[in-house]
Design a protein around this motif. Sequence first.
Motif, short mmCIF file in Angstrom:
data_model
loop_
_atom_site.label_atom_id
_atom_site.label_comp_id
_atom_site.label_asym_id
_atom_site.label_seq_id
_atom_site.Cartn_x
_atom_site.Cartn_y
_atom_site.Cartn_z
N LYS A 140 70.00 78.62 35.92
CA LYS A 140 70.03 80.09 35.93
C LYS A 140 68.70 80.61 36.46
O LYS A 140 67.87 81.17 35.74
N SER A 141 68.48 80.40 37.74
CA SER A 141 67.19 80.73 38.34
C SER A 141 67.00 82.24 38.47
O SER A 141 67.92 82.96 38.84
N LYS A 142 65.79 82.68 38.17
CA LYS A 142 65.43 84.08 38.37
C LYS A 142 64.57 84.25 39.61
O LYS A 142 64.18 85.36 39.95
N LYS A 143 64.28 83.13 40.28
CA LYS A 143 63.42 83.17 41.45
C LYS A 143 64.22 82.94 42.72
O LYS A 143 65.27 82.33 42.70
N SER A 144 63.68 83.42 43.80
CA SER A 144 64.24 83.12 45.11
C SER A 144 63.09 82.80 46.04
O SER A 144 61.96 83.27 45.85
N ILE A 145 63.37 81.96 47.01
CA ILE A 145 62.32 81.59 47.95
C ILE A 145 62.43 82.40 49.23
O ILE A 145 63.51 82.87 49.60
N ARG A 146 61.30 82.55 49.85
CA ARG A 146 61.23 83.22 51.14
C ARG A 146 60.70 82.20 52.13
O ARG A 146 59.57 81.73 52.00
N MET A 147 61.52 81.83 53.09
CA MET A 147 61.11 80.82 54.04
C MET A 147 60.32 81.46 55.18
O MET A 147 60.76 82.42 55.81
N VAL A 148 59.12 80.92 55.40
CA VAL A 148 58.23 81.41 56.45
C VAL A 148 57.84 80.23 57.33
O VAL A 148 57.35 79.21 56.82
N LYS A 149 58.06 80.38 58.62
CA LYS A 149 57.74 79.30 59.55
C LYS A 149 56.28 79.39 60.00
O LYS A 149 55.79 80.46 60.35
N GLY A 150 55.60 78.26 59.95
CA GLY A 150 54.25 78.17 60.47
C GLY A 150 54.19 77.13 61.58
O GLY A 150 54.63 75.99 61.38
N SER A 151 53.70 77.50 62.73
CA SER A 151 53.64 76.59 63.88
C SER A 151 52.21 76.40 64.35
O SER A 151 51.37 77.30 64.21
N HIS A 152 51.95 75.24 64.92
CA HIS A 152 50.64 74.89 65.46
C HIS A 152 50.81 74.29 66.85
O HIS A 152 51.84 73.67 67.14
N ILE A 153 49.78 74.45 67.67
CA ILE A 153 49.78 73.82 68.98
C ILE A 153 48.55 72.92 69.10
O ILE A 153 47.53 73.16 68.47
N ILE A 154 48.69 71.88 69.91
CA ILE A 154 47.60 70.95 70.19
C ILE A 154 47.32 71.01 71.68
O ILE A 154 48.22 70.82 72.50
N VAL A 155 46.06 71.28 72.04
CA VAL A 155 45.65 71.38 73.44
C VAL A 155 44.46 70.45 73.67
O VAL A 155 43.80 70.03 72.71
N PRO A 156 44.18 70.09 74.92
CA PRO A 156 42.98 69.28 75.18
C PRO A 156 41.73 69.95 74.61
O PRO A 156 41.65 71.19 74.55
N LYS A 157 40.78 69.16 74.22
CA LYS A 157 39.58 69.64 73.53
C LYS A 157 38.95 70.82 74.25
O LYS A 157 38.63 70.75 75.43
N LEU A 158 38.74 71.90 73.50
CA LEU A 158 38.23 73.15 74.08
C LEU A 158 36.71 73.28 73.98
O LEU A 158 36.13 74.13 74.65
N TYR A 159 36.08 72.47 73.15
CA TYR A 159 34.64 72.61 72.95
C TYR A 159 34.07 71.34 72.35
O TYR A 159 34.80 70.52 71.80
N GLU A 160 32.75 71.21 72.46
CA GLU A 160 32.04 70.10 71.84
C GLU A 160 31.56 70.51 70.45
O GLU A 160 31.39 71.69 70.16
N GLY A 161 31.33 69.52 69.63
CA GLY A 161 30.82 69.80 68.29
C GLY A 161 31.87 69.56 67.22
O GLY A 161 33.08 69.63 67.49
N PRO A 162 31.43 69.29 65.99
CA PRO A 162 32.35 68.95 64.90
C PRO A 162 32.87 70.16 64.12
O PRO A 162 33.63 70.00 63.17
N HIS A 163 32.46 71.36 64.50
CA HIS A 163 32.81 72.55 63.73
C HIS A 163 34.19 73.08 64.13
O HIS A 163 34.72 72.76 65.20
N ALA A 164 34.76 73.89 63.25
CA ALA A 164 36.02 74.59 63.52
C ALA A 164 35.72 76.09 63.62
O ALA A 164 34.62 76.55 63.32
N TYR A 165 36.73 76.84 64.07
CA TYR A 165 36.58 78.29 64.18
C TYR A 165 37.67 78.99 63.37
O TYR A 165 38.80 78.51 63.26
N THR A 166 37.30 80.13 62.82
CA THR A 166 38.25 81.05 62.19
C THR A 166 38.23 82.34 63.00
O THR A 166 37.20 82.99 63.10
N PHE A 167 39.37 82.69 63.58
CA PHE A 167 39.46 83.87 64.44
C PHE A 167 40.30 84.96 63.76
O PHE A 167 41.44 84.71 63.34
#
Length: 499
Positions: free
Chosen positions: A229-256
Amino acid sequence: MTKQKNTVVDIFVVGGGVNGAGIARDAAGRGLSVTLAEKDDLASHTSSASSKLIHGGLRYLEHYEFRLVRESLKEREILLRSAPHLIFPLRFILPHHKAMRPAFLLRIGLFLYDHLGGRQLLPATITRNLTKHIAGSPLQSRFKKAFEYSDCWVDDARLVCLTAKDAEMRGANILTRHEVIKAQRQNGLWEVTLQDDQGKQSTHLARTMVNAAGAWVDDIEEKSSPNPKSKKSIRMVKGSHIIVPKLYEGPHAYTFQHTDNRVIFAIPYERNYTLIGTTDVPFSDDPNSVTINADEKSYLCSVASSYFDKPVKAQDIRWAYSGVRPLVDDGQTNASKTTRDYVLELDIQNSAPMLSVYGGKITTFRCLAEDAMAALLPYFETCSQAWTNNAKLPGGEMGYSGLADFITETRKKYGWLPEETLSRLIKAYGTYIEKLIGNAQSLEQLGKHFGAGLYEAELSYMRDEEWANTAEDALWRRSKLGLHMTEAEQKAVEDWFNK
C-alpha cells in the motif's frame, strides 16, 4: 522449477544497483542470511550512469537541502577512507560568470560546503585568478576569476561490484541475471519466484524483502501479492553524459553554471577523454532502453562551448551514456529541482515486511543501507549493530593513510607491468591486484593480450570473482577499456566469453 523451500533467508534483496548491494552488504555483515537478485548485470542501469562523483551536492544548497548536503559531505569522507584506491580527491574549478550568481553568493555557498560535513581529509576552497592559473588556459578569456573546491571521483560500477563482493564474502548469495517473476506472502514468509537468463525458474523463501529495484520499484510492487500500500510515487528523470577527446591538460574538473540555473561538469576521463554531463530530462518510456537524444547532445555541447575557448561539437562525441534516476516525486515542476534524497517505506502485511527504496544517490548508499537495516531490525531476534562506518571495501584494506606506501610497494613488486596498465590495475583492484596477477612474473604469464592492457588473467578474474559474463560487463562496467579498444579487439573479448 527449482524449489528451495528448505532454506529461508532473513532478507531477500531485489536489485543489484548501489542501494541493493549496499543493503545486502550491511545485512550480511550483521550476521543475517541474504539473497540478492538482479535481473541483469550488477550496476547495469542507473548505478553505472552517474557523473562518477562522490560529492555533497553543492547545488542542493540553493534548494535548502542542508540535511542532505551535510549527510552527503560526511559520507564523502567515509567512502574515501573505505576505498581509497577507487575513490580519490578531485579539485573542481567553478568560474565566476558575471551574468549569473554573484561571486559573494558562490563564496558563501562554498564556505558552507567546506564546513557542513566536518571536512577532515580534503582541502578547503580557494580563489583562483584564471589569468595566472593553468585552469584558465582552456577557458574563454572573459572568465577571470574562479573558486576551486573539493569533491571526489569514483568508478561507480566498480563501487557497486566491490560492495556486492563484500556482501558475498560475508555470506550473501548474489544472483545476477535472475529476474523476479512474482513474489507472494505465504504463511508469514515471502515466496519469490525467479527466472534466469536461460529461462530456468526457482523459488526462494525469505522473512523480509527489500525492493531496491530503482526505476523498476513500482514494477516489483505490482508483481508482489498482496500489493504494498505505497503512498509514494517515483519520478523518472533521465541523465545523459557525453565523452569527447580530452579538452584540457591538468587533473582538475570544472563546474559550469548555465542560464537554466543548472550546472554541468567537465571531468578528466580515462586519460584521453573529457566527460561532460549531466542533463535532467523527464522520462516516461521503458528504462530498459534509455538513450541520449539529439537535444541532450546539443545542450551539453552548448553549455560546454559557452565556457571553453574551443567549441565542443556533436561530431566530437566518442561515446555517450544515459540512465534513469528514480527520484521521489516531490511535486516540483522542474526536474532539476526534484530532491535527490531517499525515502524508505515499510509495508507490513501478513507478518511479511517489504521495505521499498525510493530515490537516493551514489554518495549516500551506505547510510541509506544503515537506515534500511534500522527499519528492519525489529523483525530479527538477533542481529549485530551497525558496522560499515569504519569498514573497508575489498581492495581498500591499506586505508587512506596507507595508500601512498601501497602504491610504492606495488610498483616495485610488479615493475614488469607497463606503467599505464599497472596504474589502472591499482586503481581498479587495490590490494586484490595480488589475487588477479597470482604467480605471474611476466606479461606472457598473464595470458592472451586483447589490447589496451587487458590480459586474459584479468578477464578470468572478472568472470570468476566479479560476476562478469559478457564483453559488455567487462569492457564497459568492470572497466572502461571499450573506449580504448578497436572493434576487432572488443569482438575478441566477446568471443572469449562465448567460448
